[in-house]
Design a protein around this motif. Sequence first.
Motif, mmCIF file in Angstrom:
data_model
loop_
_atom_site.group_PDB
_atom_site.id
_atom_site.type_symbol
_atom_site.label_atom_id
_atom_site.label_comp_id
_atom_site.label_asym_id
_atom_site.label_seq_id
_atom_site.Cartn_x
_atom_site.Cartn_y
_atom_site.Cartn_z
ATOM 1 N N TYR A 35 15.034 3.404 -2.822
ATOM 2 C CA TYR A 35 14.118 2.804 -1.863
ATOM 3 C C TYR A 35 14.645 1.428 -1.473
ATOM 4 N N LEU A 43 7.500 0.233 0.067
ATOM 5 C CA LEU A 43 8.788 0.839 -0.237
ATOM 6 C C LEU A 43 9.084 1.958 0.754
ATOM 7 N N GLU A 101 5.578 11.218 -12.377
ATOM 8 C CA GLU A 101 5.547 9.774 -12.547
ATOM 9 C C GLU A 101 6.945 9.220 -12.313
ATOM 10 N N GLN A 102 7.018 8.146 -11.542
ATOM 11 C CA GLN A 102 8.295 7.510 -11.246
ATOM 12 C C GLN A 102 8.441 6.248 -12.063
ATOM 13 N N PHE A 104 10.971 2.792 -12.371
ATOM 14 C CA PHE A 104 11.891 2.020 -11.548
ATOM 15 C C PHE A 104 12.864 1.200 -12.371
ATOM 16 N N GLN B 31 -0.491 15.889 -4.189
ATOM 17 C CA GLN B 31 -0.707 16.529 -5.485
ATOM 18 C C GLN B 31 -0.967 15.541 -6.606
ATOM 19 N N PHE B 34 -1.087 7.714 -8.110
ATOM 20 C CA PHE B 34 -0.749 6.702 -9.106
ATOM 21 C C PHE B 34 -1.126 5.326 -8.602
ATOM 22 N N TYR B 36 0.498 1.501 -9.229
ATOM 23 C CA TYR B 36 1.582 0.703 -9.795
ATOM 24 C C TYR B 36 1.226 -0.764 -9.630
ATOM 25 N N PRO B 44 8.279 -2.296 -9.254
ATOM 26 C CA PRO B 44 6.955 -1.745 -9.558
ATOM 27 C C PRO B 44 6.947 -1.117 -10.949
ATOM 28 N N LEU B 46 4.523 1.385 -13.495
ATOM 29 C CA LEU B 46 3.411 2.319 -13.504
ATOM 30 C C LEU B 46 2.240 1.740 -14.287
ATOM 31 N N SER B 49 -1.730 6.862 -13.912
ATOM 32 C CA SER B 49 -1.873 8.027 -13.043
ATOM 33 C C SER B 49 -3.360 8.206 -12.756
ATOM 34 N N PHE B 96 7.382 10.748 -2.683
ATOM 35 C CA PHE B 96 6.416 9.715 -3.012
ATOM 36 C C PHE B 96 6.178 8.843 -1.796
ATOM 37 N N PHE B 98 4.267 5.284 -0.567
ATOM 38 C CA PHE B 98 3.746 4.035 -1.115
ATOM 39 C C PHE B 98 2.890 3.301 -0.099
ATOM 40 N N GLY B 99 1.784 2.763 -0.565
ATOM 41 C CA GLY B 99 1.054 1.808 0.242
ATOM 42 C C GLY B 99 1.796 0.479 0.243
#
Lengths: 113, 108
Positions: A35, A43, A101-102, A104, B31, B34, B36, B44, B46, B49, B96, B98-99
């Motif tokens: 990203y 991102l 789950e990612q 980084f 699906q 999360f 972060y 970022p 986590l 979830s 994924f 992201f906001g």
Amino acid sequence: DGGITQSPKYLFRKEGQNVTLSCEQNLNHDAMYWYRQDPGQGLRLIYYSQIVNDFQKGDIAEGYSVSREKKESFPLTVTSAQKNPTAFYLCASSPGQDSYEQYFGPGTRLTVT
Amino acid sequence: RKEVEQDPGPFNVPEGATVAFNCTYSNSASQSFFWYRQDCRKEPKLLMSVYSSGNEDGRFTAQLNRASQYISLLIRDSKLSDSATYLCVVNARNQFYFGTGTSLTVIP
């Protein structure tokens, strides 16, 4: 000590030069992602790979290239064709399969002048 | 329309306050969800979830409303160390989204 490493933390290049950012993980994750993050923006996905020797373009792949020859490694090359390469680059990995789950790496700040 | 939208804030709250963030997503096929946390100039990390039944981790509670396509994060008893940007993340078809994040500053 498992995790994702990116190097270098800061990188400076002259315009017109290609540069390769390193990303390594020892989490045995199948999926890896690149990203970029610009100030005040979310991102944005450059490339991702779900499995070794396979990768797909993300939303902003132009001017970038990747390889995935090993499960642990997913280097990103920023080419001279990328019009605005100065940014914060983040690599992430995910177990894949049924777990999304990612995680980084610490990121690389690239400055091109 | 963006895949994920968040109020950017900033939210400035006193220590001990309760603060809530909302996030909406556009893809009904999403699906996984999360939250972060991202500190200034860092990656970022986590936070948690978000499950359909809602989940709690200490002072943090996350909720998912699939019908209305939104996710929420509640922080109780805010600490100075909670100051950060909170990112809402949605997974759809192995990608994924992201906001842009919501900025929180907890004030002494």
